[in-house]
Enzyme design. Structure first.
Site, PDB file in Angstrom:
ATOM      1  N   ASP A  35      10.388 -25.656   6.421  1.00  0.00           N
ATOM      2  CA  ASP A  35      11.503 -25.096   6.619  1.00  0.00           C
ATOM      3  C   ASP A  35      12.187 -24.207   5.418  1.00  0.00           C
ATOM      4  O   ASP A  35      13.599 -24.185   5.299  1.00  0.00           O
ATOM      5  CB  ASP A  35      12.408 -26.414   6.837  1.00  0.00           C
ATOM      6  CG  ASP A  35      12.211 -27.312   5.413  1.00  0.00           C
ATOM      7  OD1 ASP A  35      11.538 -26.931   4.605  1.00  0.00           O
ATOM      8  OD2 ASP A  35      13.152 -28.369   5.304  1.00  0.00           O
ATOM      9  N   HIS A 238      -4.701  -0.328  -1.988  1.00  0.00           N
ATOM     10  CA  HIS A 238      -3.622  -1.132  -1.834  1.00  0.00           C
ATOM     11  C   HIS A 238      -4.062  -2.597  -2.689  1.00  0.00           C
ATOM     12  O   HIS A 238      -3.809  -3.604  -2.133  1.00  0.00           O
ATOM     13  CB  HIS A 238      -3.507  -1.599  -0.067  1.00  0.00           C
ATOM     14  CG  HIS A 238      -2.647  -0.515   0.343  1.00  0.00           C
ATOM     15  ND1 HIS A 238      -2.880  -0.348   1.697  1.00  0.00           N
ATOM     16  CD2 HIS A 238      -2.196   0.606   0.029  1.00  0.00           C
ATOM     17  CE1 HIS A 238      -2.281   0.530   2.195  1.00  0.00           C
ATOM     18  NE2 HIS A 238      -1.844   1.143   1.433  1.00  0.00           N
ATOM     19  N   ASP A 255       1.994   1.343  -9.419  1.00  0.00           N
ATOM     20  CA  ASP A 255       2.772   1.795  -8.149  1.00  0.00           C
ATOM     21  C   ASP A 255       3.941   0.667  -7.757  1.00  0.00           C
ATOM     22  O   ASP A 255       3.463  -0.173  -7.270  1.00  0.00           O
ATOM     23  CB  ASP A 255       1.905   2.231  -6.875  1.00  0.00           C
ATOM     24  CG  ASP A 255       2.641   2.959  -5.679  1.00  0.00           C
ATOM     25  OD1 ASP A 255       3.696   2.719  -5.524  1.00  0.00           O
ATOM     26  OD2 ASP A 255       1.976   3.263  -4.847  1.00  0.00           O
ATOM     27  N   ASP A 266       9.995   4.847  -4.594  1.00  0.00           N
ATOM     28  CA  ASP A 266       8.593   4.770  -4.545  1.00  0.00           C
ATOM     29  C   ASP A 266       7.845   5.420  -5.502  1.00  0.00           C
ATOM     30  O   ASP A 266       7.744   6.698  -5.300  1.00  0.00           O
ATOM     31  CB  ASP A 266       7.903   4.984  -3.037  1.00  0.00           C
ATOM     32  CG  ASP A 266       6.532   5.173  -2.907  1.00  0.00           C
ATOM     33  OD1 ASP A 266       5.955   4.258  -3.652  1.00  0.00           O
ATOM     34  OD2 ASP A 266       6.174   5.425  -1.791  1.00  0.00           O
ATOM     35  N   HIS A 345      -6.320   9.628   0.939  1.00  0.00           N
ATOM     36  CA  HIS A 345      -4.971   9.217   1.510  1.00  0.00           C
ATOM     37  C   HIS A 345      -4.038  10.681   1.518  1.00  0.00           C
ATOM     38  O   HIS A 345      -4.206  11.479   0.868  1.00  0.00           O
ATOM     39  CB  HIS A 345      -3.938   8.415   0.750  1.00  0.00           C
ATOM     40  CG  HIS A 345      -3.701   8.401  -0.634  1.00  0.00           C
ATOM     41  ND1 HIS A 345      -2.744   9.368  -0.950  1.00  0.00           N
ATOM     42  CD2 HIS A 345      -4.240   8.006  -1.781  1.00  0.00           C
ATOM     43  CE1 HIS A 345      -2.707   9.441  -2.375  1.00  0.00           C
ATOM     44  NE2 HIS A 345      -3.587   8.672  -2.805  1.00  0.00           N
ATOM     45  N   HIS A 349       4.810  10.686   2.187  1.00  0.00           N
ATOM     46  CA  HIS A 349       5.629  10.055   3.203  1.00  0.00           C
ATOM     47  C   HIS A 349       6.936  10.308   3.270  1.00  0.00           C
ATOM     48  O   HIS A 349       7.554  10.270   2.178  1.00  0.00           O
ATOM     49  CB  HIS A 349       5.204   8.741   3.552  1.00  0.00           C
ATOM     50  CG  HIS A 349       5.315   7.844   2.326  1.00  0.00           C
ATOM     51  ND1 HIS A 349       6.464   7.451   2.131  1.00  0.00           N
ATOM     52  CD2 HIS A 349       4.244   7.502   1.462  1.00  0.00           C
ATOM     53  CE1 HIS A 349       6.263   6.640   0.820  1.00  0.00           C
ATOM     54  NE2 HIS A 349       4.962   6.769   0.516  1.00  0.00           N
ATOM     55  N   HIS A 356       8.113   3.586   3.639  1.00  0.00           N
ATOM     56  CA  HIS A 356       7.380   4.397   4.662  1.00  0.00           C
ATOM     57  C   HIS A 356       8.416   4.694   5.617  1.00  0.00           C
ATOM     58  O   HIS A 356       8.195   3.864   6.940  1.00  0.00           O
ATOM     59  CB  HIS A 356       6.157   3.850   5.173  1.00  0.00           C
ATOM     60  CG  HIS A 356       4.868   3.777   4.107  1.00  0.00           C
ATOM     61  ND1 HIS A 356       3.858   3.042   4.009  1.00  0.00           N
ATOM     62  CD2 HIS A 356       4.928   4.249   2.891  1.00  0.00           C
ATOM     63  CE1 HIS A 356       3.162   3.027   3.084  1.00  0.00           C
ATOM     64  NE2 HIS A 356       3.990   3.793   2.410  1.00  0.00           N
ATOM     65  N   GLU A 380       2.448  12.382  -3.653  1.00  0.00           N
ATOM     66  CA  GLU A 380       1.574  11.412  -4.359  1.00  0.00           C
ATOM     67  C   GLU A 380       0.224  11.602  -4.531  1.00  0.00           C
ATOM     68  O   GLU A 380      -0.715  10.917  -3.732  1.00  0.00           O
ATOM     69  CB  GLU A 380       1.978  10.028  -4.012  1.00  0.00           C
ATOM     70  CG  GLU A 380       1.877   9.831  -2.595  1.00  0.00           C
ATOM     71  CD  GLU A 380       2.243   8.358  -2.095  1.00  0.00           C
ATOM     72  OE1 GLU A 380       1.330   7.529  -2.452  1.00  0.00           O
ATOM     73  OE2 GLU A 380       3.206   8.119  -1.083  1.00  0.00           O
ATOM     74  N   TYR A 384     -10.005   9.474  -6.975  1.00  0.00           N
ATOM     75  CA  TYR A 384     -10.148   8.028  -6.895  1.00  0.00           C
ATOM     76  C   TYR A 384     -11.831   8.112  -7.312  1.00  0.00           C
ATOM     77  O   TYR A 384     -12.518   8.418  -6.491  1.00  0.00           O
ATOM     78  CB  TYR A 384      -9.946   7.281  -5.995  1.00  0.00           C
ATOM     79  CG  TYR A 384      -8.222   7.124  -5.768  1.00  0.00           C
ATOM     80  CD1 TYR A 384      -7.480   6.388  -6.463  1.00  0.00           C
ATOM     81  CD2 TYR A 384      -7.909   8.045  -4.897  1.00  0.00           C
ATOM     82  CE1 TYR A 384      -5.952   6.243  -6.140  1.00  0.00           C
ATOM     83  CE2 TYR A 384      -6.511   8.163  -4.626  1.00  0.00           C
ATOM     84  CZ  TYR A 384      -5.449   7.414  -5.325  1.00  0.00           C
ATOM     85  OH  TYR A 384      -4.391   7.437  -5.042  1.00  0.00           O
ATOM     86  N   ARG A 402      -3.232   8.143  -9.752  1.00  0.00           N
ATOM     87  CA  ARG A 402      -2.154   8.630  -8.699  1.00  0.00           C
ATOM     88  C   ARG A 402      -0.897   9.066  -9.485  1.00  0.00           C
ATOM     89  O   ARG A 402      -0.497   8.198 -10.298  1.00  0.00           O
ATOM     90  CB  ARG A 402      -2.003   7.866  -7.680  1.00  0.00           C
ATOM     91  CG  ARG A 402      -0.870   8.084  -6.517  1.00  0.00           C
ATOM     92  CD  ARG A 402      -0.857   7.490  -5.278  1.00  0.00           C
ATOM     93  NE  ARG A 402      -0.574   5.971  -5.270  1.00  0.00           N
ATOM     94  CZ  ARG A 402      -1.328   4.936  -5.284  1.00  0.00           C
ATOM     95  NH1 ARG A 402      -2.697   5.133  -5.218  1.00  0.00           N
ATOM     96  NH2 ARG A 402      -1.070   3.635  -5.501  1.00  0.00           N
ATOM     97  N   GLU A 404       2.921   9.928  -8.359  1.00  0.00           N
ATOM     98  CA  GLU A 404       3.904   9.852  -7.389  1.00  0.00           C
ATOM     99  C   GLU A 404       5.409   9.899  -7.529  1.00  0.00           C
ATOM    100  O   GLU A 404       5.935   9.208  -8.672  1.00  0.00           O
ATOM    101  CB  GLU A 404       3.799   8.456  -6.590  1.00  0.00           C
ATOM    102  CG  GLU A 404       4.556   8.467  -5.196  1.00  0.00           C
ATOM    103  CD  GLU A 404       4.287   7.193  -4.343  1.00  0.00           C
ATOM    104  OE1 GLU A 404       4.013   6.090  -4.967  1.00  0.00           O
ATOM    105  OE2 GLU A 404       4.631   7.276  -3.127  1.00  0.00           O
TER     106      GLU A 404
HETATM  107  N1  GLY Z   1       3.757   2.427  -2.508  1.00  0.00           N
HETATM  108  C1  GLY Z   1       3.449   2.819  -1.324  1.00  0.00           C
HETATM  109  C2  GLY Z   1       3.003   4.226  -1.000  1.00  0.00           C
HETATM  110  O1  GLY Z   1       2.900   4.744  -2.103  1.00  0.00           O
HETATM  111  O2  GLY Z   1       3.068   4.719  -0.155  1.00  0.00           O
HETATM  112 MN    MN Z   2       4.321   6.544  -1.404  1.00  0.00          MN
HETATM  113 MN    MN Z   3       3.695   4.083  -3.922  1.00  0.00          MN
END
Ligand code: GLY
Ligand code: MN
Ligand code: MN
Length: 434
Positions: A35, A238, A255, A266, A345, A349, A356, A380, A384, A402, A404
């Protein structure tokens, strides 16, 4: 943001609609176990149109040839609910606050929506949602369809989310202020992580240091599950486990970012756990940074978003050739998409109420959208190199990087909204030693 802001957004949506009825529902609470519930997060589309954070509310927009009418259905004040969870807005408070034409109790919705629908042929809703309020509306429409003597009935269901998500592409100054605020707090959190990081700490301890900054500044939610990835974990895109120890001589990729009034940020930074980049780490870091800077520099109105993606792939491919990871000629590598193994990737975005943001990337013909003033997106790039990847020079194995930032398209070009978060090797090393 002001009530005027949300009123204007609703009027803009109404202007996009043909005659008909639109229903947009608030998120329902989600059970965590037994609950107890997850912390409540409003449906972004509902928040976009109302700024209202209560569960189970329903917004109804009505448009006829002659007029528009907006109704809000809310749970209303309930003493028992107030005892356990705090007071919900009363009808009277809601009438005073929201610039809508009518506020009713949620319990009146099924009867009211049936009344509204009998005058209309078009119903705008989230076609794919199973929210009870939408089921109730469809049942009411169905019943009217079978009732003799009803003047009209719903003949067309239209996906309202597509209209809303298209509007959400262009951020208003008020929305940009929310995003700036989220980024401002996230800036302190990333700098704090760099300052407190020590060899032997756990990844989750850096996450905790950042969450302290978020909460301390009133941002009660991360915008997404934080990635705090030491060493080779950075190569799991991820990675959200965040349980491992931070080791000497390795990098940590973070991240992580907070949300402010439902607006996201982000941000990713990658820095050396011991405070000093090794020569191999410097080479890869600067390769990624140069790609990121070049792509950001290309942002301005009337550039095709798809072109940014292609441009970033070319730059990443060149970086991989320069690092000696790829050796064949560039044309063949681009055709074979050989860089994808190390840069899997996309370049970024849309970002806004959702990290996103679900806004369209292409027009009705399937052609990439052109950038326009007011769009907000991440840039970003990453490289890798898995620890077990023998196609990579030995010194680069186990490095994942990365970088970003969140970029606003402006009239003449762009503004990097997260430019204040240190990013050059010199500035990062100085922050780590701070
Ligand atoms: N943190 C998710 C992305 O960079 O898209
Ligand atoms: Mn992102
Ligand atoms: Mn990110």
């Amino acid at each position: 943001m002001t009530e005027n802001h949300f009123h204007t957004v609703r009027q803009t949506l109404l202007a996009q609609m043909e005659e008909g009825v639109a229903i947009i529902v608030a998120a329902s609470p989600k059970t965590r176990s037994n609950d107890t519930e997850y912390p409540y997060r409003q449906n972004s589309d509902f928040y976009y149109l109302t700024g209202f954070n209560e569960e189970n509310a329903i917004l109804v927009l009505v448009k006829t040839a002659a007029l528009t009418h907006t109704l809000l259905f809310i749970e209303g004040y309930n003493a028992d609910y107030a005892l356990w969870n705090g007071a919900r807005l009363s009808l009277e408070e809601a009438r005073q606050r929201f610039l809508v034409d009518d506020v009713h109790e949620r319990s009146h919705y099924a009867v009211s929506i049936a009344e509204v629908l009998r005058e209309h042929t078009r119903l705008y809703l989230d076609l794919y949602s199973e929210a009870p309020a939408l089921t109730e509306a469809k049942k009411a429409a169905h019943a009217l369809h079978h009732t003799r003597g009803v003047k009209r009935h719903i003949r067309t269901l239209i996906d309202v989310t597509h209209l809303i998500h298209t509007l959400r592409l262009i951020k208003t100054p008020g929305e940009i202020a929310m995003i700036r605020h989220a980024i401002g707090i996230t800036l302190h959190a990333h700098h704090e992580a760099m300052r407190v990081c020590r060899v032997g700490m756990k990844e989750y301890q850096l996450q905790a240091a950042m969450n302290y900054v978020f909460l301390h500044n009133g941002a009660h939610s991360e915008a997404y599950g934080a990635i705090v990835a030491g060493g080779n974990h950075a190569n799991t895109l991820h990675y959200i486990d965040n349980q491992d120890v931070l080791r000497e001589g390795e990098l940590v990729l973070i991240d992580a970012a907070c949300e402010w009034e439902c607006y996201a940020s982000d941000i990713t930074r990658t820095f050396p756990i011991n405070g000093t980049f090794s020569p191999a780490q410097r080479e890869v870091y600067n390769a990624v940074l140069n790609v990121q800077l070049a792509v950001i520099e290309a942002i301005k109105p009337n550039v095709k978003r798809e072109w940014l993606q292609t441009y970033s792939e070319e730059l990443l491919c060149d970086a991989l050739i320069h690092l000696g990871v790829l050796s064949e000629d560039r044309t063949a590598l681009m055709e074979a998409k050989a860089y994808k193994k190390y840069a899997p990737h996309g370049i970024g975005h849309w970002m806004g109420l959702d990290v996103h943001d679900p806004c369209p990337y292409v027009d009705e013909a399937g052609e990439s959208l052109f950038l326009q003033e007011g769009m907000v997106m991440t840039i970003e790039p990453g490289l890798y190199f898995r620890a077990d990847d023998e196609s990579v020079p030995l010194e680069y194995r186990g490095i994942g990087i990365r970088i970003e930032d969140t970029i606003l398209v402006t009239e003449k070009g762009y503004e990097n909204l997260s430019a204040g978060i240190v990013k050059t090797i010199e500035a990062i090393e100085a922050m780590c030693k701070n």
